[in-house]
Design a protein around this motif. Structure first.
Motif, PDB file in Angstrom:
ATOM      1  N   GLU A  34     -12.334   1.048  35.605  1.00  0.00           N
ATOM      2  CA  GLU A  34     -11.997   2.184  34.772  1.00  0.00           C
ATOM      3  C   GLU A  34     -11.075   2.042  33.667  1.00  0.00           C
ATOM      4  N   HIS A  35     -10.403   0.774  33.506  1.00  0.00           N
ATOM      5  CA  HIS A  35      -9.625   0.531  32.471  1.00  0.00           C
ATOM      6  C   HIS A  35     -10.348   0.228  31.156  1.00  0.00           C
ATOM      7  N   LEU A  36     -11.678  -0.301  31.447  1.00  0.00           N
ATOM      8  CA  LEU A  36     -12.400  -1.135  30.394  1.00  0.00           C
ATOM      9  C   LEU A  36     -13.276   0.182  29.554  1.00  0.00           C
ATOM     10  N   PRO A  37     -13.415  -0.288  28.171  1.00  0.00           N
ATOM     11  CA  PRO A  37     -14.092   0.704  27.447  1.00  0.00           C
ATOM     12  C   PRO A  37     -15.797   0.330  27.583  1.00  0.00           C
ATOM     13  N   PHE A  38     -16.378   1.060  27.035  1.00  0.00           N
ATOM     14  CA  PHE A  38     -18.031   1.018  27.099  1.00  0.00           C
ATOM     15  C   PHE A  38     -18.378   1.339  25.689  1.00  0.00           C
ATOM     16  N   ASN A  62     -20.772  -8.447  29.306  1.00  0.00           N
ATOM     17  CA  ASN A  62     -19.573  -8.616  30.153  1.00  0.00           C
ATOM     18  C   ASN A  62     -18.351  -8.720  29.495  1.00  0.00           C
ATOM     19  N   ALA A  63     -18.109  -7.814  28.655  1.00  0.00           N
ATOM     20  CA  ALA A  63     -16.830  -7.954  27.811  1.00  0.00           C
ATOM     21  C   ALA A  63     -15.848  -7.200  28.764  1.00  0.00           C
ATOM     22  N   ASP A 119     -28.039 -17.012  24.242  1.00  0.00           N
ATOM     23  CA  ASP A 119     -27.577 -18.284  23.929  1.00  0.00           C
ATOM     24  C   ASP A 119     -26.511 -18.250  22.574  1.00  0.00           C
ATOM     25  N   GLY A 120     -26.734 -16.966  21.909  1.00  0.00           N
ATOM     26  CA  GLY A 120     -25.444 -16.673  21.194  1.00  0.00           C
ATOM     27  C   GLY A 120     -24.171 -16.403  21.493  1.00  0.00           C
ATOM     28  N   VAL A 121     -23.912 -16.163  22.914  1.00  0.00           N
ATOM     29  CA  VAL A 121     -22.593 -15.958  23.303  1.00  0.00           C
ATOM     30  C   VAL A 121     -21.639 -17.168  23.367  1.00  0.00           C
ATOM     31  N   PRO A 122     -20.528 -17.086  23.137  1.00  0.00           N
ATOM     32  CA  PRO A 122     -19.759 -18.331  23.002  1.00  0.00           C
ATOM     33  C   PRO A 122     -20.100 -19.211  24.393  1.00  0.00           C
ATOM     34  N   LEU A 123     -20.051 -20.488  24.383  1.00  0.00           N
ATOM     35  CA  LEU A 123     -20.438 -21.310  25.422  1.00  0.00           C
ATOM     36  C   LEU A 123     -19.326 -21.205  26.642  1.00  0.00           C
ATOM     37  N   SER A 124     -18.201 -21.031  26.174  1.00  0.00           N
ATOM     38  CA  SER A 124     -17.042 -20.514  27.306  1.00  0.00           C
ATOM     39  C   SER A 124     -17.130 -19.616  28.054  1.00  0.00           C
ATOM     40  N   ARG A 125     -18.049 -18.467  27.699  1.00  0.00           N
ATOM     41  CA  ARG A 125     -18.229 -17.577  28.715  1.00  0.00           C
ATOM     42  C   ARG A 125     -19.567 -17.142  28.729  1.00  0.00           C
ATOM     43  N   VAL A 166      -9.154  -9.327  25.292  1.00  0.00           N
ATOM     44  CA  VAL A 166     -10.014 -10.168  24.279  1.00  0.00           C
ATOM     45  C   VAL A 166     -10.483  -9.195  23.372  1.00  0.00           C
ATOM     46  N   ASP A 167     -10.723  -9.767  21.943  1.00  0.00           N
ATOM     47  CA  ASP A 167     -11.344  -8.904  21.038  1.00  0.00           C
ATOM     48  C   ASP A 167     -12.745  -9.550  20.756  1.00  0.00           C
ATOM     49  N   TYR A 168     -13.791  -8.979  21.332  1.00  0.00           N
ATOM     50  CA  TYR A 168     -15.303  -9.570  21.451  1.00  0.00           C
ATOM     51  C   TYR A 168     -15.777  -9.354  19.953  1.00  0.00           C
ATOM     52  N   SER A 169     -15.349  -8.428  19.061  1.00  0.00           N
ATOM     53  CA  SER A 169     -15.938  -7.975  18.140  1.00  0.00           C
ATOM     54  C   SER A 169     -16.496  -9.094  17.021  1.00  0.00           C
ATOM     55  N   ASP A 170     -16.271 -10.237  17.073  1.00  0.00           N
ATOM     56  CA  ASP A 170     -16.622 -11.402  16.452  1.00  0.00           C
ATOM     57  C   ASP A 170     -17.596 -11.970  16.941  1.00  0.00           C
TER      58      ASP A 170
END
Length: 154
Positions: free
Chosen positions: A60-64, A84-85, A121-127, A90-94
């Motif tokens: 419930e604390h997460l924005p959509f 899966n943000a 495949d464009g999502v950063p490899l770390s996640r 974490v700022d996922y905007s970039d």
């Protein structure tokens, strides 16, 4: 030989409901929120940024937030989002977004809903693997959720 793609998730479900009813469940913000587990602040429209908050217990604390790309009445809905943000720190905007496409087709039993999310495949490899796994499980659950919603058992 089967080919496995790490770039796209594909799910399908046959819904025992007319196409118009499935379309409403997908594109009416209030109906969508009921089965998807979100509370939205505005309507779906091509080009619209639709925001709200997740209502699933523990999230419930997460924005959509999604950006609607295309709406072809009773046929196709597509949007972009950050998969899966789920870390509020974490700022996922970039990061690049993935594309979610819902397609409806008539079948003898009602309406077939196909959902394809692509662009992992464009999502950063770390996640990337975590985002893919989380959304693969999430879409499987959402196919059950919309089926329940449309059958009146939600």
């Amino acid at each position: 030989m089967s080919v496995t793609s790490t770039d796209r998730i594909e799910k399908s479900v046959v819904l025992r409901a007319p196409r118009a009813r499935v379309w409403e469940a997908l594109t009416d913000a209030r109906a969508f929120g009921r089965w998807f587990g979100v509370e939205l602040a505005g309507p779906f429209a091509p080009g619209a940024r639709v925001t709200g908050r997740i209502t699933h217990k523990g999230y419930e604390h997460l924005p959509f937030e999604i950006t609607v790309e295309r709406m072809e009445p009773e046929r196709l809905l597509s949007w972009r989002w950050h998969p899966n943000a789920v870390d509020p720190g974490v700022d996922y905007s970039d990061e690049p977004t993935t594309l979610v496409v819902f397609e409806l087709t008539d079948v003898a039993e009602g309406t077939q809903l196909d959902v394809v999310e692509s662009g992992f495949d464009g999502v950063p490899l770390s996640r990337r693997a975590t985002a893919y796994r989380g959304n693969d499980e999430g879409w499987a659950q959402q196919m059950v959720a919309i089926e329940r919603y449309l059958s009146g058992s939600a």
